[in-house]
Each structure stands twice: as structure tokens, then as C-alpha cells.
Design a protein around this motif. Sequence first.
Motif, mmCIF file in Angstrom:
data_model
loop_
_atom_site.group_PDB
_atom_site.id
_atom_site.type_symbol
_atom_site.label_atom_id
_atom_site.label_comp_id
_atom_site.label_asym_id
_atom_site.label_seq_id
_atom_site.Cartn_x
_atom_site.Cartn_y
_atom_site.Cartn_z
ATOM 1 N N ARG A 63 20.942 65.566 35.503
ATOM 2 C CA ARG A 63 20.322 66.133 35.788
ATOM 3 C C ARG A 63 19.280 64.993 36.559
ATOM 4 N NH1 ARG A 63 17.613 61.210 34.574
ATOM 5 N NH2 ARG A 63 19.268 59.340 33.223
ATOM 6 N N ASP A 64 17.745 65.564 36.123
ATOM 7 C CA ASP A 64 16.539 65.854 37.373
ATOM 8 C C ASP A 64 16.796 63.226 36.760
ATOM 9 O OD1 ASP A 64 16.448 67.723 38.736
ATOM 10 O OD2 ASP A 64 14.659 68.605 37.508
ATOM 11 N N ALA A 65 15.984 62.922 38.070
ATOM 12 C CA ALA A 65 16.001 61.499 37.820
ATOM 13 C C ALA A 65 14.249 61.633 37.359
ATOM 14 C CB ALA A 65 15.056 60.851 39.323
ATOM 15 N N VAL A 66 14.258 60.562 36.304
ATOM 16 C CA VAL A 66 12.119 61.104 36.180
ATOM 17 C C VAL A 66 11.386 60.146 36.134
ATOM 18 C CG1 VAL A 66 13.545 61.992 33.794
ATOM 19 C CG2 VAL A 66 13.872 59.401 33.976
ATOM 20 N N HIS A 67 10.254 60.069 35.013
ATOM 21 C CA HIS A 67 9.362 59.311 35.458
ATOM 22 C C HIS A 67 9.928 57.310 35.188
ATOM 23 C CE1 HIS A 67 5.874 57.109 36.272
ATOM 24 N NE2 HIS A 67 5.533 56.501 35.234
ATOM 25 N N ASP A 68 10.476 57.259 34.525
ATOM 26 C CA ASP A 68 10.779 55.485 33.849
ATOM 27 C C ASP A 68 12.490 55.803 33.860
ATOM 28 O OD1 ASP A 68 10.736 53.130 32.536
ATOM 29 O OD2 ASP A 68 9.554 52.906 31.791
ATOM 30 N N GLU A 69 13.210 55.648 33.755
ATOM 31 C CA GLU A 69 14.643 56.102 34.238
ATOM 32 C C GLU A 69 15.104 54.260 33.109
ATOM 33 O OE1 GLU A 69 17.254 57.097 34.927
ATOM 34 O OE2 GLU A 69 16.601 58.504 35.656
ATOM 35 N N ASP A 70 14.186 53.402 32.538
ATOM 36 C CA ASP A 70 14.533 52.513 31.960
ATOM 37 C C ASP A 70 14.587 53.556 30.044
ATOM 38 O OD1 ASP A 70 16.131 51.261 33.776
ATOM 39 O OD2 ASP A 70 14.214 49.661 33.922
ATOM 40 N N ALA A 71 13.018 53.857 30.599
ATOM 41 C CA ALA A 71 12.908 53.779 28.817
ATOM 42 C C ALA A 71 13.790 55.331 28.605
ATOM 43 C CB ALA A 71 10.977 54.300 29.494
ATOM 44 N N PHE A 72 13.774 56.034 30.185
ATOM 45 C CA PHE A 72 14.669 57.775 29.562
ATOM 46 C C PHE A 72 15.903 57.017 28.817
ATOM 47 C CE2 PHE A 72 17.476 61.159 30.268
ATOM 48 C CZ PHE A 72 16.518 61.987 29.617
ATOM 49 N N ARG A 73 17.015 56.120 29.712
ATOM 50 C CA ARG A 73 18.391 55.498 29.209
ATOM 51 C C ARG A 73 17.637 55.632 28.155
ATOM 52 N NH1 ARG A 73 21.506 55.898 33.809
ATOM 53 N NH2 ARG A 73 20.564 56.251 35.539
ATOM 54 N N ALA A 74 17.107 54.264 27.664
ATOM 55 C CA ALA A 74 16.694 54.020 26.224
ATOM 56 C C ALA A 74 16.707 54.922 25.315
ATOM 57 C CB ALA A 74 16.019 53.153 26.519
ATOM 58 N N ASP A 75 15.844 55.904 25.590
ATOM 59 C CA ASP A 75 15.712 56.831 24.074
ATOM 60 C C ASP A 75 16.769 57.864 24.620
ATOM 61 O OD1 ASP A 75 13.077 56.672 23.725
ATOM 62 O OD2 ASP A 75 11.866 57.652 25.713
ATOM 63 N N ALA A 76 17.205 58.248 25.599
ATOM 64 C CA ALA A 76 18.735 58.983 25.140
ATOM 65 C C ALA A 76 20.232 58.567 24.243
ATOM 66 C CB ALA A 76 19.287 59.739 26.523
ATOM 67 N N THR A 78 19.270 56.041 21.965
ATOM 68 C CA THR A 78 18.705 56.184 20.895
ATOM 69 C C THR A 78 19.323 58.067 20.128
ATOM 70 O OG1 THR A 78 17.143 54.584 20.969
ATOM 71 C CG2 THR A 78 16.568 55.805 19.232
ATOM 72 N N LEU A 79 19.105 58.577 20.902
ATOM 73 C CA LEU A 79 19.369 59.476 20.604
ATOM 74 C C LEU A 79 20.767 60.368 20.471
ATOM 75 C CD1 LEU A 79 16.636 62.207 21.308
ATOM 76 C CD2 LEU A 79 16.589 61.218 19.204
ATOM 77 N N ASN A 80 21.569 59.464 21.123
ATOM 78 C CA ASN A 80 22.988 59.748 21.123
ATOM 79 C C ASN A 80 23.516 60.852 21.579
ATOM 80 O OD1 ASN A 80 23.824 57.562 18.645
ATOM 81 N ND2 ASN A 80 24.262 59.098 17.762
ATOM 82 N N LEU A 81 22.365 60.819 23.169
ATOM 83 C CA LEU A 81 23.083 62.260 24.216
ATOM 84 C C LEU A 81 23.877 60.952 25.686
ATOM 85 C CD1 LEU A 81 19.356 62.981 24.570
ATOM 86 C CD2 LEU A 81 20.725 63.474 23.023
ATOM 87 N N ARG A 82 24.941 61.609 25.403
ATOM 88 C CA ARG A 82 25.693 61.225 26.218
ATOM 89 C C ARG A 82 25.143 61.178 27.744
ATOM 90 N NH1 ARG A 82 31.401 63.970 23.519
ATOM 91 N NH2 ARG A 82 30.817 63.282 21.305
ATOM 92 N N PRO A 83 26.058 60.270 28.753
ATOM 93 C CA PRO A 83 24.437 60.261 29.472
ATOM 94 C C PRO A 83 25.321 60.559 30.758
ATOM 95 C CG PRO A 83 26.176 58.197 29.552
ATOM 96 C CD PRO A 83 26.125 58.923 27.571
#
Length: 248
Positions: A63-76, A78-83
Motif C-alpha cells: 500500500r501507499d504510505a500515509v500522513h500518520d503511519e502510527d495512527a493508520f496502523r492503529a486504526d487498521a 482496530t478494524l481487523n485489517l491485516r497489515p
Amino acid sequence: MVRIYDTRAGQVEEIAAGRALRLYTCGLDAARRAHVGDLRTFLVSDLIRRALERRRVRVVAARDAVHDEDAFRADAATLNLRPAEHVSEAGEPIPRIDLGVGGAVPRGDVHWMHTEGVRFDGDAPLLPDVADAGLDPLAVRMAFLECHYRRPVELTWDTLRAADGRVRRWRAGVAEWSESVSAPMATAYAERAESAFDDDLDTPAALRVLDELEGDASVAPGAKFETFLHLDSLLGLDLSSDIGKIRT
């Protein structure tokens, strides 16, 4: 095999996956933190991955890198999105892929798919805002599952509360059924739900199958338990999380 609407071809086609498939997801605004609507595309990628892995296909996700990687990884999480196994930084060439999700321009022999947008009544909340409102964050996942990925989602606090209620009801049912005598899975129901998943990710149809199973008095509670847990490997709703909790 899993069939998906190919944006480039303009029709539903089978994903030509052998023992492995390379999946790339993009589409986030790199200038701000992702809100709940931004996460829909990544949920769809997660559903494809789960559906293919159920068929023993090895999925390598990027995937693309995002503005706030730490926040995105935490959200992902929480939603059970596989990294993803690979995150592309700005300006870095996109790795070789077989299926692109959310991409703007089809390239080469890549089978591209796109999700429709999410409209929210007011400013779209961040995922922590959902928890702060007293809702399970996986109500967001449920709300997206309730609408086909190729249709726009009208997300409101009322729809999130309704999705939250469905998640909690199913978890309570699974917890109750877990105390019953074990029974074989309700195969006919499981096959219908899996078939809906395989047919262009028809998640609303899959959820209707589970609603039907929930209310079918002819199916033993132990069979309902086994079937709901089996299908939760696709849904990702943590339906076993209330097992063993004291009910009042």
C-alpha cells in the motif's frame, strides 16, 4: 474462485490467482489523517485477501504510505485489517502487482477495482471518535459490510448505532450458543455465505444468510456457533469476543 468487477474491463471477472497474488491498495490523502470513510478501500482489500486466503492463495499486500503511519496502523488493527507486507514511500515505484485496489490509472496487465465513496452526515469522524461515542469501532466494519463496495455509503451516527447493535447481538448469540452441545457446522448456510463473498464481494447477501441462520430454530445452537465462527474468518467482526463473559 473469487470474482471481482474489473474496472478496466467493465465486467465481473475471475481473479486469475495461482498459489500467490500481489495486491496493491492506494487512495488515501497523504496530507491528513484518515477518517472512517478513507478506510473503506482498505477494508475491501482485506476482504479480498481473506477470501483468497480461504482458498489457500498466498496474498502479498502492499500500500501507499500515509500522513500518520502510527495512527493508520492503529486504526487498521482496530478494524481487523491485516497489515501490508510492503509500504511504498512517496516517489517510490509501485511494486509489481496482480490486482490494484483504489488506483486511478490501470497499468499493464493489472485485474483494477475501485470502491465507491462514503458520505457522512456532517464531518466524517476519525475511528477513535466512534469509540468515544460509546460504539464498538467494528461497527464501522459492519456498516461497510452492509453495503456493497460498488455502491456509495450514506454513513450516519444512526447507521453506526444500528451496525453496533447487530455486532453486539451476534456476539451475544455466539456466546450463548458456545454453551450448547457441539454440533457440525450448518454447511448449507456456510456455503451460501461463502458463495456471496466469492461473487464480487456481495457482503450484504452474506450478512442476510447469517441473519437467516440466527433465526432458524431448526438448526442446533452448536451448529450456529460453529458456522458463525467459521464465517467470521471472512467477516473479521470478533464474534467470539463475548464467550465466557458473565451475562446479566
